[in-house]
Design a protein around this motif. Structure first.
Motif, PDB file in Angstrom:
ATOM      1  N   ARG A 110       4.365  11.598  -3.764  1.00 11.90           N
ATOM      2  CA  ARG A 110       4.399  10.139  -3.878  1.00 11.90           C
ATOM      3  C   ARG A 110       3.004   9.488  -3.839  1.00 11.90           C
ATOM      4  NH1 ARG A 110       9.757   7.294  -2.357  1.00 11.90           N
ATOM      5  NH2 ARG A 110       8.887   6.200  -4.131  1.00 11.90           N
ATOM      6  N   LEU A 111       2.115  10.089  -4.618  1.00 11.04           N
ATOM      7  CA  LEU A 111       0.739   9.577  -4.713  1.00 11.04           C
ATOM      8  C   LEU A 111       0.714   8.104  -5.121  1.00 11.04           C
ATOM      9  CD1 LEU A 111      -2.342   9.914  -4.919  1.00 11.04           C
ATOM     10  CD2 LEU A 111      -2.027  10.944  -7.172  1.00 11.04           C
ATOM     11  N   ASP A 112       1.513   7.761  -6.141  1.00 11.20           N
ATOM     12  CA  ASP A 112       1.457   6.376  -6.639  1.00 11.20           C
ATOM     13  C   ASP A 112       1.980   5.389  -5.597  1.00 11.20           C
ATOM     14  OD1 ASP A 112       0.349   6.941  -9.225  1.00 11.20           O
ATOM     15  OD2 ASP A 112       2.216   8.016  -9.600  1.00 11.20           O
ATOM     16  N   ALA A 113       3.029   5.795  -4.875  1.00  8.26           N
ATOM     17  CA  ALA A 113       3.575   4.904  -3.840  1.00  8.26           C
ATOM     18  C   ALA A 113       2.548   4.687  -2.723  1.00  8.26           C
ATOM     19  CB  ALA A 113       4.863   5.496  -3.273  1.00  8.26           C
ATOM     20  N   HIS A 114       1.824   5.720  -2.368  1.00 12.85           N
ATOM     21  CA  HIS A 114       0.810   5.570  -1.308  1.00 12.85           C
ATOM     22  C   HIS A 114      -0.335   4.680  -1.768  1.00 12.85           C
ATOM     23  CE1 HIS A 114       2.235   8.127   1.957  1.00 12.85           C
ATOM     24  NE2 HIS A 114       2.783   8.877   1.015  1.00 12.85           N
ATOM     25  N   LEU A 115      -0.784   4.884  -3.008  1.00 18.76           N
ATOM     26  CA  LEU A 115      -1.887   4.040  -3.497  1.00 18.76           C
ATOM     27  C   LEU A 115      -1.435   2.585  -3.621  1.00 18.76           C
ATOM     28  CD1 LEU A 115      -3.567   6.396  -6.134  1.00 18.76           C
ATOM     29  CD2 LEU A 115      -4.506   5.668  -3.929  1.00 18.76           C
ATOM     30  N   ALA A 116      -0.180   2.405  -4.061  1.00 19.38           N
ATOM     31  CA  ALA A 116       0.338   1.031  -4.194  1.00 19.38           C
ATOM     32  C   ALA A 116       0.425   0.376  -2.820  1.00 19.38           C
ATOM     33  CB  ALA A 116       1.707   1.062  -4.867  1.00 19.38           C
ATOM     34  N   ARG A 117       0.865   1.133  -1.805  1.00 22.17           N
ATOM     35  CA  ARG A 117       0.961   0.554  -0.465  1.00 22.17           C
ATOM     36  C   ARG A 117      -0.428   0.164   0.048  1.00 22.17           C
ATOM     37  NH1 ARG A 117       3.747   3.718   4.513  1.00 22.17           N
ATOM     38  NH2 ARG A 117       1.888   5.043   4.365  1.00 22.17           N
ATOM     39  N   MET A 118      -1.393   1.043  -0.201  1.00 22.80           N
ATOM     40  CA  MET A 118      -2.745   0.739   0.276  1.00 22.80           C
ATOM     41  C   MET A 118      -3.293  -0.508  -0.438  1.00 22.80           C
ATOM     42  SD  MET A 118      -5.916   3.338   0.605  1.00 22.80           S
ATOM     43  CE  MET A 118      -6.845   3.259   2.130  1.00 22.80           C
ATOM     44  N   HIS A 119      -3.067  -0.551  -1.734  1.00 23.25           N
ATOM     45  CA  HIS A 119      -3.510  -1.723  -2.506  1.00 23.25           C
ATOM     46  C   HIS A 119      -2.859  -2.994  -1.931  1.00 23.25           C
ATOM     47  CE1 HIS A 119      -4.757  -4.142  -5.872  1.00 23.25           C
ATOM     48  NE2 HIS A 119      -3.495  -4.462  -6.119  1.00 23.25           N
ATOM     49  N   GLY A 120      -1.568  -2.889  -1.612  1.00 21.91           N
ATOM     50  CA  GLY A 120      -0.843  -4.030  -1.027  1.00 21.91           C
ATOM     51  C   GLY A 120      -1.471  -4.471   0.283  1.00 21.91           C
ATOM     52  N   GLY A 121      -1.933  -3.529   1.080  1.00 15.97           N
ATOM     53  CA  GLY A 121      -2.509  -3.854   2.393  1.00 15.97           C
ATOM     54  C   GLY A 121      -3.856  -4.549   2.304  1.00 15.97           C
ATOM     55  N   ILE A 132      -6.737   1.190  -8.700  1.00 14.19           N
ATOM     56  CA  ILE A 132      -5.759   2.257  -8.469  1.00 14.19           C
ATOM     57  C   ILE A 132      -5.947   3.420  -9.449  1.00 14.19           C
ATOM     58  CG2 ILE A 132      -3.285   2.818  -8.509  1.00 14.19           C
ATOM     59  CD1 ILE A 132      -2.717   0.233  -7.160  1.00 14.19           C
ATOM     60  N   ALA A 133      -6.191   3.122 -10.723  1.00 18.57           N
ATOM     61  CA  ALA A 133      -6.323   4.204 -11.720  1.00 18.57           C
ATOM     62  C   ALA A 133      -7.510   5.102 -11.360  1.00 18.57           C
ATOM     63  CB  ALA A 133      -6.489   3.605 -13.106  1.00 18.57           C
ATOM     64  N   LYS A 134      -8.603   4.467 -10.975  1.00 22.88           N
ATOM     65  CA  LYS A 134      -9.816   5.225 -10.625  1.00 22.88           C
ATOM     66  C   LYS A 134      -9.568   6.088  -9.381  1.00 22.88           C
ATOM     67  CE  LYS A 134     -13.948   3.230 -11.187  1.00 22.88           C
ATOM     68  NZ  LYS A 134     -14.995   2.225 -10.946  1.00 22.88           N
ATOM     69  N   MET A 135      -8.885   5.517  -8.413  1.00 25.87           N
ATOM     70  CA  MET A 135      -8.663   6.236  -7.154  1.00 25.87           C
ATOM     71  C   MET A 135      -7.659   7.362  -7.341  1.00 25.87           C
ATOM     72  SD  MET A 135      -9.237   2.921  -4.964  1.00 25.87           S
ATOM     73  CE  MET A 135     -10.931   2.344  -4.683  1.00 25.87           C
ATOM     74  N   ARG A 136      -6.674   7.138  -8.179  1.00 29.92           N
ATOM     75  CA  ARG A 136      -5.685   8.187  -8.490  1.00 29.92           C
ATOM     76  C   ARG A 136      -6.395   9.384  -9.131  1.00 29.92           C
ATOM     77  NH1 ARG A 136      -1.882  10.228 -12.015  1.00 29.92           N
ATOM     78  NH2 ARG A 136       0.243  10.121 -11.214  1.00 29.92           N
ATOM     79  N   GLU A 137      -7.241   9.062 -10.107  1.00 26.85           N
ATOM     80  CA  GLU A 137      -7.987  10.122 -10.796  1.00 26.85           C
ATOM     81  C   GLU A 137      -8.903  10.858  -9.811  1.00 26.85           C
ATOM     82  OE1 GLU A 137     -11.390  10.080 -14.146  1.00 26.85           O
ATOM     83  OE2 GLU A 137      -9.898   8.474 -14.281  1.00 26.85           O
ATOM     84  N   GLY A 138      -9.536  10.090  -8.924  1.00 27.60           N
ATOM     85  CA  GLY A 138     -10.432  10.681  -7.934  1.00 27.60           C
ATOM     86  C   GLY A 138      -9.693  11.622  -6.989  1.00 27.60           C
ATOM     87  N   VAL A 139      -8.512  11.215  -6.545  1.00 25.92           N
ATOM     88  CA  VAL A 139      -7.730  12.053  -5.623  1.00 25.92           C
ATOM     89  C   VAL A 139      -7.326  13.356  -6.325  1.00 25.92           C
ATOM     90  CG1 VAL A 139      -5.474  12.217  -4.481  1.00 25.92           C
ATOM     91  CG2 VAL A 139      -6.866  10.166  -4.187  1.00 25.92           C
ATOM     92  N   LEU A 140      -6.918  13.257  -7.579  1.00 30.12           N
ATOM     93  CA  LEU A 140      -6.493  14.473  -8.289  1.00 30.12           C
ATOM     94  C   LEU A 140      -7.690  15.390  -8.554  1.00 30.12           C
ATOM     95  CD1 LEU A 140      -3.799  12.918 -10.651  1.00 30.12           C
ATOM     96  CD2 LEU A 140      -3.430  14.343  -8.624  1.00 30.12           C
TER      97      LEU A 140
END
Ligand code: COI
Length: 377
Positions: A110-121, A132-140
């Motif tokens: 649930r990578l996207d759900a975690h990034l979305a929650r963090m963005h929400g916070g 989010i796109a940059k951070m998703r790519e960075g995590v992978l």
């Protein structure tokens, strides 16, 4: 940068052999540090004591936005003593896991759900939104470089700890203009010492974790600071954690330790609702609700008072209590103590066992991922 010697794993006196394994690796200055073969280290890995030697790092400056992220050797941060995070607590974090499957594939849950929650916070803490796109790519990218460090024992995983902190050196009270984003990697096993066992929980009546209008719904350091004294006191009295009641009436159940709370009374599975803004919207909570509804289990997101729980205990209808969270996954509660009253919790674990089996099955790739919860690295 600090001159102190960099140790790539916390000083682990109990397992000197693990430290040796980790320190055999020689990082170079131009390459990310090599992968840490903790899989061969003796159990138990526990939680949060061992770190992989590579992390993801990026910076934000007002007017420039988030700069490129890079995988770098894990190192100490050098912070201005006036950094806003140290004084005013602008700190937001996440916790998610990557799993090494029996098929040799690595899955992030649930990578996207975690990034979305963090963005929400970020909005609640007056921080800049994430890219989010940059951070998703960075995590992978980070995980693809450190695949070999993911532990492969039963129940083990790579815990990812994304963090955003305000590092602008300024003492005026306003949202900072500079931030650090990083992702730490920590190979983990069981969150609670002693593995999967029913937890002893103290119903906390003095301290509260979060109040309406406060920060309870976001994963910020302040919520954990607020929880430490009560949790420590409970531990001193032989409990594993506390159960938090609402801040206004001190009656309604909120969270258990660092987890969301579920109870089964008769056939109804109940979890406290998120609409009061005091409870963190857990990703494992959300996954559990989805599964329970698909299985046709009667499930309610509703307020539940400690008096109702105690009455169910007396009537023998309190069948199960459990917590859900990334770190512990699904953890059974065996005992609830409320003041002088010991609330009888049934010894059943039908629902919690089934949820744990399903969620971990998807995480390790032994059960089909019907919901698109998993990202392959
Ligand atoms: C989680 O289980 O989701 C957590 O983040 C717990 C952590 C604070 C140790």
């Amino acid at each position: 940068m600090s001159k102190r010697k960099r140790v790539p794993v916390s000083d682990d006196a109990e397992h000197p052999e693990r430290r040796e394994i980790l320190m055999m690796q020689e990082p170079t200055s131009t390459q990310p540090a090599p992968v840490v073969p903790v899989a061969s280290a003796p159990p138990p890995l526990g939680f949060g004591r061992v770190f992989a030697d590579t992390m993801l790092l990026g910076r934000y400056k007002e007017g420039k936005g988030w700069q490129e992220l890079s995988c770098v050797p894990r190192h100490e941060l050098s912070l201005d003593p006036a950094a806003a995070v140290l004084h005013y607590g602008q700190a937001l974090f996440e916790g998610l896991k990557a799993f090494y499957g029996a098929d040799g594939k690595v899955r992030v849950f649930r990578l996207d759900a975690h990034l979305a929650r963090m963005h929400g916070g970020t909005e609640r803490l007056a921080m800049p939104g994430l890219d989010i796109a940059k951070m998703r790519e960075g995590v992978l990218d980070l995980l693809s470089r450190t695949k070999g460090a993911i532990p492969r024992g039963k129940g083990e995983a790579m815990y990812l700890r994304p963090l955003v902190i305000a590092d602008e050196g300024f003492l005026g009270v306003r949202p900072a203009k500079e931030y650090i984003f990083l992702v730490l990697l920590s190979p983990v096993g069981d969150y609670y010492e002693g593995g999967m066992r029913p937890l002893k929980i103290w119903v906390e009546r003095e301290h509260v974790r979060a109040a309406p209008g406060g920060l309870g719904a976001v994963k910020t350091a302040a919520n954990y600071a607020a929880s430490l004294a009560a949790a420590h006191r409970a531990k001193e009295h032989g409990f594993d954690q506390v159960l938090w009641l609402d801040a206004v009436e001190r009656r309604y159940l909120e969270e258990v330790g660092t987890m969301n709370l579920f109870l089964r009374i008769g056939d109804e599975v109940i979890t406290p609702p998120l609409d009061g803004g005091t409870i963190l919207g857990g990703i494992t909570r959300q996954s559990s609700l989805t599964l329970l509804r698909e299985w046709g289990v009667p499930v309610s997101e509703r307020r539940i008072s400690i008096e109702e729980v105690a009455a169910a205990g007396k009537a023998g209808t309190l069948k199960e209590v459990f917590g859900t969270g990334t770190a512990a996954v699904v953890a059974p509660v065996g005992e609830l103590v409320w003041g002088k009253e010991r609330i009888h919790v049934g010894a059943e674990s039908t629902i919690s066992d089934r949820l744990r089996a399903e969620i971990t099955g998807v995480q390790y790739g032994t059960i089909e991922d019907k919901h698109g919860w998993v990202t392959l690295v």
